[in-house]
Design a protein around this motif. Structure first.
Motif, PDB file in Angstrom:
ATOM      1  N   UNK A 196      57.808  40.920  28.575  1.00  0.00           N
ATOM      2  CA  UNK A 196      56.539  40.599  27.923  1.00  0.00           C
ATOM      3  C   UNK A 196      56.434  39.087  27.760  1.00  0.00           C
ATOM      4  N   UNK A 197      55.300  38.494  27.934  1.00  0.00           N
ATOM      5  CA  UNK A 197      54.086  39.137  28.428  1.00  0.00           C
ATOM      6  C   UNK A 197      54.189  39.373  29.933  1.00  0.00           C
ATOM      7  N   UNK A 198      53.758  40.531  30.367  1.00  0.00           N
ATOM      8  CA  UNK A 198      53.810  40.876  31.788  1.00  0.00           C
ATOM      9  C   UNK A 198      52.771  40.063  32.552  1.00  0.00           C
ATOM     10  N   UNK A 199      53.048  39.818  33.829  1.00  0.00           N
ATOM     11  CA  UNK A 199      52.064  39.068  34.620  1.00  0.00           C
ATOM     12  C   UNK A 199      50.825  39.914  34.922  1.00  0.00           C
ATOM     13  N   UNK A 200      49.705  39.230  35.075  1.00  0.00           N
ATOM     14  CA  UNK A 200      48.461  39.885  35.491  1.00  0.00           C
ATOM     15  C   UNK A 200      48.380  39.958  37.006  1.00  0.00           C
ATOM     16  N   UNK A 201      49.259  39.192  37.685  1.00  0.00           N
ATOM     17  CA  UNK A 201      49.318  39.146  39.147  1.00  0.00           C
ATOM     18  C   UNK A 201      50.669  38.586  39.556  1.00  0.00           C
ATOM     19  N   UNK A 202      51.210  39.090  40.662  1.00  0.00           N
ATOM     20  CA  UNK A 202      52.448  38.561  41.225  1.00  0.00           C
ATOM     21  C   UNK A 202      52.153  38.067  42.636  1.00  0.00           C
ATOM     22  N   UNK A 240      41.801  39.334  42.857  1.00  0.00           N
ATOM     23  CA  UNK A 240      42.782  40.328  42.405  1.00  0.00           C
ATOM     24  C   UNK A 240      42.835  40.422  40.872  1.00  0.00           C
ATOM     25  N   UNK A 241      42.680  39.284  40.191  1.00  0.00           N
ATOM     26  CA  UNK A 241      42.799  39.263  38.729  1.00  0.00           C
ATOM     27  C   UNK A 241      41.495  39.667  38.045  1.00  0.00           C
TER      28      UNK A 241
END
Length: 127
Positions: free
Chosen positions: A48-54, A123-124
Motif C-alpha cells: 500500500x498504496x498500490x499502483x494505479x498502473x504498472x 489506461x489510468x
C-alpha cells in the motif's frame, strides 16, 4: 483546500537511465515509483498504496516482466491494475504473449515519451 492525490505509477525497468527518464517525464502528473527488477517490482505492486498502473520491461533480472504480470494477475488486490509492457522485444509472438499475460498496451523500444504518456492516461483515466 482540497488535496488532489496523484495516481501512482510503478515503473519496473532494469535500465536505470530509462527508468529515471520515464519517472521524471511522468512525475509532473503522476506519483512515480521505480523498481529495477521484477522481484522488487512485484513487492512494490503488492504494497500500500498500490499502483494505479504498472509499466514493466519484459527482459529483466530476477523475474521477467511476463512472469511478474502473471503473478500480479493471480492476486485479487492487483488483478485489475492496468499494465503496459515497454520492451525491445518486437516479435509478433512476444506481443501476443504480452497481451495474453494481461498487458493493456505493448510499446516497443525505442519509444516516444508523448506516446507513452497518452497510453498511460488512457489506461489510468480511460481517456
Amino acid at each position: 483546500m482540497v488535496t488532489v492525490t496523484k495516481k501512482r505509477i510503478l515503473v519496473v525497468e532494469d535500465e536505470q537511465d530509462t527508468a529515471a527518464m520515464i519517472a521524471r517525464f511522468l512525475g509532473d502528473e503522476f506519483d512515480t515509483v521505480v523498481a529495477t527488477n521484477g522481484v522488487d517490482g512485484l513487492a512494490l505492486a503488492q504494497q500500500e498504496p498500490r499502483p494505479d498502473l504498472v509499466i514493466v520491461d519484459i527482459m529483466m533480472p530476477k523475474l521477467d516482466g511476463v512472469s511478474m504480470t502473471k503473478r500480479l494477475r493471480e492476486h485479487e488486490p492487483t488483478r485489475r491494475v492496468p499494465i503496459i509492457f515497454l520492451t525491445a522485444k518486437s516479435d509478433p509472438m512476444d506481443v501476443i504473449a504480452g497481451i495474453q499475460a494481461g498487458a493493456r498496451h505493448y510499446i516497443t523500444k525505442p519509444f516516444v515519451l508523448d506516446d507513452l504518456k497518452k497510453k498511460v492516461r488512457k489506461a489510468v483515466y480511460g481517456r
